[in-house]
Scaffold this active site. Sequence first.
Site, PDB file in Angstrom:
ATOM      1  N   ASP A   1      47.964  49.856  46.992  1.00 47.38           N
ATOM      2  CA  ASP A   1      46.657  50.261  47.518  1.00 47.38           C
ATOM      3  C   ASP A   1      46.751  51.674  48.071  1.00 47.38           C
ATOM      4  O   ASP A   1      47.066  51.881  49.242  1.00 47.38           O
ATOM      5  CB  ASP A   1      46.229  49.272  48.613  1.00 47.38           C
TER       6      ASP A   1
ATOM      7  N   ASP B   1      75.606  47.466  31.886  1.00 48.10           N
ATOM      8  CA  ASP B   1      76.284  48.687  31.438  1.00 48.10           C
ATOM      9  C   ASP B   1      77.291  48.314  30.352  1.00 48.10           C
ATOM     10  O   ASP B   1      78.209  47.502  30.586  1.00 48.10           O
ATOM     11  CB  ASP B   1      76.998  49.365  32.604  1.00 48.10           C
TER      12      ASP B   1
ATOM     13  N   GLU C   1      46.866  43.751  48.667  1.00 48.96           N
ATOM     14  CA  GLU C   1      45.549  43.825  48.042  1.00 48.96           C
ATOM     15  C   GLU C   1      45.434  42.918  46.833  1.00 48.96           C
ATOM     16  O   GLU C   1      44.368  42.384  46.546  1.00 48.96           O
ATOM     17  CB  GLU C   1      45.245  45.263  47.641  1.00 48.96           C
TER      18      GLU C   1
ATOM     19  N   HIS D   1      74.745  44.872  36.588  1.00 46.80           N
ATOM     20  CA  HIS D   1      74.594  45.809  37.702  1.00 46.80           C
ATOM     21  C   HIS D   1      73.193  45.686  38.305  1.00 46.80           C
ATOM     22  O   HIS D   1      72.195  45.990  37.658  1.00 46.80           O
ATOM     23  CB  HIS D   1      74.837  47.232  37.175  1.00 46.80           C
TER      24      HIS D   1
ATOM     25  N   LYS E   1      49.867  45.296  43.136  1.00 45.56           N
ATOM     26  CA  LYS E   1      48.806  46.314  43.108  1.00 45.56           C
ATOM     27  C   LYS E   1      48.959  47.175  44.354  1.00 45.56           C
ATOM     28  O   LYS E   1      48.724  46.727  45.468  1.00 45.56           O
ATOM     29  CB  LYS E   1      47.428  45.665  43.074  1.00 45.56           C
TER      30      LYS E   1
END
Length: 583
Positions: A292, A43, A435, A35, A290
């Site tokens: 920001d 599942d 970033e 899934h 990352k």
Amino acid sequence: MPLEEYKRKRRFAETPEPPGKVEKKSQHRFVVQKHRATRLHYDFRLEMDGVLKSWAVPKGPSLDPADKRLAMQVEDHPVSYFDFEGIIPEGNYGAGTVMVWDTGTWQPLGDEHAMLNKGDLKFHRPGSKGTEWLLIKKQDEYAVPGFNIEQYDTSVLTGRTMREIGGDKASAEWESDRPASRGKAKAPWLADTLAKLDREKRKKASTTKEAAAAGVKKNEKTKAITTAKNSVRNPEATTEKRNSPASSLSSVLEGLQGAVKRPMPTAIHPMLATSVDKPFDSPEWLFEIKWDGYRAVCFLENGKSRLVSRNQNDLTGQFSELQSLPKLIKAQTAVLDGEIVALDEQGRPSFSLMQQRTGIRQGNRHTAARRDVPIMYYVFDLLYLEGYDLRRVSLEQRKEVLAQIATSGDLLRYSDHYPGQGIALFEAAKQKGLEGILAKRRTSCYEERRTREWLKIKITHTIDCVIGGYTDPEGSRQYFGSIVLGLYDKKDHLIHIGQAGTGFNQSRLKEIYQLLKSLETDRNPFYGPVDARNVHWVKPELVAEIKFSEWTHETADGGLKLRAPVFLGLREDKDPKECVFDQ
């Protein structure tokens, strides 16, 4: 009713899933469905008591006895769900592509209800026994050390792949990080990026498929699964109590190595990453985007949320829309770690938009907050849940539980990760103007300090700018404070884009200052406003190479600006007129 929760979560006029009913007889069949919903998982369903008892298994079953698979009990499904395969449309519960990955039959080795109540369900397919929340392969003739579940990517019913079932690229690929559809704040780019990495990983796995699969028949991949340990099923209790997600969750938490039962902490100092220069690949690390924005720890209790910054400032009032977060977390008490972000038109996080949202600008100047800037909370860690402190649990296990309790919506997104391939994710993030990325050791505990168990690899950009002035030095600094930078627009106007005050040593400060003094003039070379104080203008004849993290957004009081500019050096080989926005 056993299927009440299943029906409550679904709008059957919009989803092809079967409404179903409780059957009078059980045939003791099992099915494993692959899934791709909020994130990829499997599942595992056992036919019992006229329904399919169901568990979500993030990593799927394994033929390697060394593997232990975390499973989370979910609502019972109707028996008619056994052969469901297709697409659950966007906007519905569990939206995504579903494949029937494996099927078979099972026979309990004793009273199945008594075994569940005892916490050790054993069932028979040649050489197998099984559990509620830990899936462990028994050591027998079907064991396959190093088993790779990704080698098996076709349906046992139709022979189709997830892509073929989905019918198109968008529905078939991993899209776990799509930001919410809020006006223009859509980001298919991240789904595409992770999908490409996913395809690369599957491609590599396929090259060793024949060797790894030698002697293993596909219809044996589930028949040798064992489940072992800590079921909270109670046959004497009511159906509602037996199917309680909270009860199942409690059994999962009890079994997590490092989990400690204690009162919820009132303060958390976020774990901080250490900067490194280059991305890397390693199977021991997980890699994430990352985000920001504003780091925020979220405390959920009594149906309310409290947001606290890394400096222990209360952010709850600034982001009032996040008061609805408790509705998106399947728990009564929890402590989450994440990032509040504002998204640009392409669905990318923008720190400058966050500053506009809060009314805080560079230099600590305050402007009116823009409440029309939409924000969301990207959650990437789980520190406390339902009476258990998880800070000593491994990161990978914390994230597995977090993925099961977080419901993505307009305000909340689970921040997924990609194991092993940091270089590819870094390059993808670089192409999209992000970033940077984070590298987190998959076995790391949560430490409330800066550590090398988490690393940040930032992406920077460089641009050549015209120097149009300099500012006075402050404190003990000599010569000048910063250089004032500009670029030419299409009308040949020099437009101010920011100041760079870092990147100079003492000798470099003196050298640049002497050049600037020789070019000093009373005439402002810039067109339009200059967001700087105590500026000494110079003739626009010097070109500086500048490193910066991103472009900020255009605002009412000025144009585009550089974020975190750093002086790298003078470009004596470049004409100032070449310094334009489109470099």
